[in-house]
Design an enzyme around this catalytic site. Sequence first.
Site, PDB file in Angstrom:
ATOM      1  N   GLY A   1       2.332   2.261  10.728  1.00 16.72           N
ATOM      2  CA  GLY A   1       3.287   3.359  10.586  1.00 16.72           C
ATOM      3  C   GLY A   1       4.020   3.701  11.868  1.00 16.72           C
TER       4      GLY A   1
ATOM      5  CD  GLU B   1      -3.028   5.442   6.692  1.00 21.25           C
ATOM      6  OE1 GLU B   1      -2.961   5.515   5.456  1.00 21.25           O
ATOM      7  OE2 GLU B   1      -2.116   4.948   7.389  1.00 21.25           O
TER       8      GLU B   1
ATOM      9  CD  GLU C   1      -3.526  -2.546   7.197  1.00 21.24           C
ATOM     10  OE1 GLU C   1      -2.379  -2.746   6.783  1.00 21.24           O
ATOM     11  OE2 GLU C   1      -4.194  -1.547   6.899  1.00 21.24           O
TER      12      GLU C   1
ATOM     13  CG  ASN D   1      -1.703   1.210   1.438  1.00 22.28           C
ATOM     14  OD1 ASN D   1      -1.775   2.064   0.546  1.00 22.28           O
ATOM     15  ND2 ASN D   1      -2.325   1.328   2.602  1.00 22.28           N
TER      16      ASN D   1
ATOM     17  CB  SER E   1       4.979  -1.814  12.123  1.00 23.57           C
ATOM     18  OG  SER E   1       4.619  -0.457  12.339  1.00 23.57           O
TER      19      SER E   1
ATOM     20  CG  HIS F   1      -5.907   1.856   5.039  1.00 27.26           C
ATOM     21  ND1 HIS F   1      -5.520   2.802   5.954  1.00 27.26           N
ATOM     22  CD2 HIS F   1      -4.876   0.997   4.915  1.00 27.26           C
ATOM     23  CE1 HIS F   1      -4.291   2.521   6.369  1.00 27.26           C
ATOM     24  NE2 HIS F   1      -3.881   1.436   5.763  1.00 27.26           N
TER      25      HIS F   1
ATOM     26  CE  LYS G   1      -0.233   3.210   4.760  1.00 27.77           C
ATOM     27  NZ  LYS G   1      -0.149   3.329   6.215  1.00 27.77           N
TER      28      LYS G   1
HETATM   29  P1  PGA Z   1       2.744   0.252   7.651  1.00 25.49           P
HETATM   30  O1  PGA Z   1       1.275   0.472   7.001  1.00 25.49           O
HETATM   31  O2  PGA Z   1       3.287  -1.024   7.069  1.00 25.49           O
HETATM   32  O3  PGA Z   1       3.525   1.467   7.240  1.00 25.49           O
HETATM   33  O4  PGA Z   1       2.531   0.157   9.121  1.00 25.49           O
HETATM   34  C1  PGA Z   1       0.414  -0.607   6.793  1.00 25.49           C
HETATM   35  C2  PGA Z   1      -0.871  -0.116   6.196  1.00 25.49           C
HETATM   36  O5  PGA Z   1      -1.375   0.946   6.595  1.00 25.49           O
HETATM   37  O6  PGA Z   1      -1.432  -0.785   5.302  1.00 25.49           O
END
Ligand code: PGA
Length: 252
Positions: A173, A97, A167, A10, A213, A95, A12
Amino acid sequence: MSRQKLIAGNWKMNTSLAEAGSLATGIADGLAADAVAQVVVCPPFPWLAAVRGQLAGSAVQLGAQDCSPFAGGAHTGDVSASMIAELAGWVIVGHSERRAGHGETDALVNAKARAALAAGLQAVVCVGEDLPVRESGNAVPVVLGQVVGSLSGLSAAELGRLVIAYEPVWAIGTGVAATAGDAQEMAEAIRGAIQAGWDTAVAGGLRILYGGSVNPTNAHEILIQPDVDGALVGGASLQPDAFLAIVAAAPR
Ligand code: PGA
């Protein structure tokens, strides 16, 4: 039932057009011919067509990061699932976010998943609890509520064309991944909820990813958990070497 591992990147809201091209090329060129995992990358919308070209002839598949619940029309700024389907095979919906930053509810995620499936896409439906919920001890029921709400009314055949990504928001992140045991516990609980809501065959075939992460160091331990069928990778998907190392960490 054996389920092929899936590693999805992803990206983003990252990469310039040039960076997206070299990232896609780096992943496509570096993917081992004997890689056992299915690999998907999800660039920002404006780069989908270009990245599709970069991936031509490779085993790396293409996805988008969101879609509209509507088929078309007066929805300024939105992108329909059928538009995505002209370029890509996959889309992420729900997601955290988008749930947090755009007020997306389970009902909206459900509508987006339906739109994606109707357009012939495979959907990655994301769920996950935030830190206060984890600390309260209610992570499992809260996440199962998201699963049921986001998948409500879908048929067994439709469930066969989607993947769930667990997640936890506190792991995204942050550099602090869930433990492999916590990822397994939640994946097993999700599979149980699918079995209860649909049937054993649907639950046994459904792929459940962990995201938050994931990096080359922790990937293997997470990916060997019996109910964890892959990873949704954010930060580490922006570096070909790190992403390919996660792909390589998937067990046979
Ligand atoms: P990350 O993000 O691997 O940077 O923690 C995962 C995601 O949001 O899909």
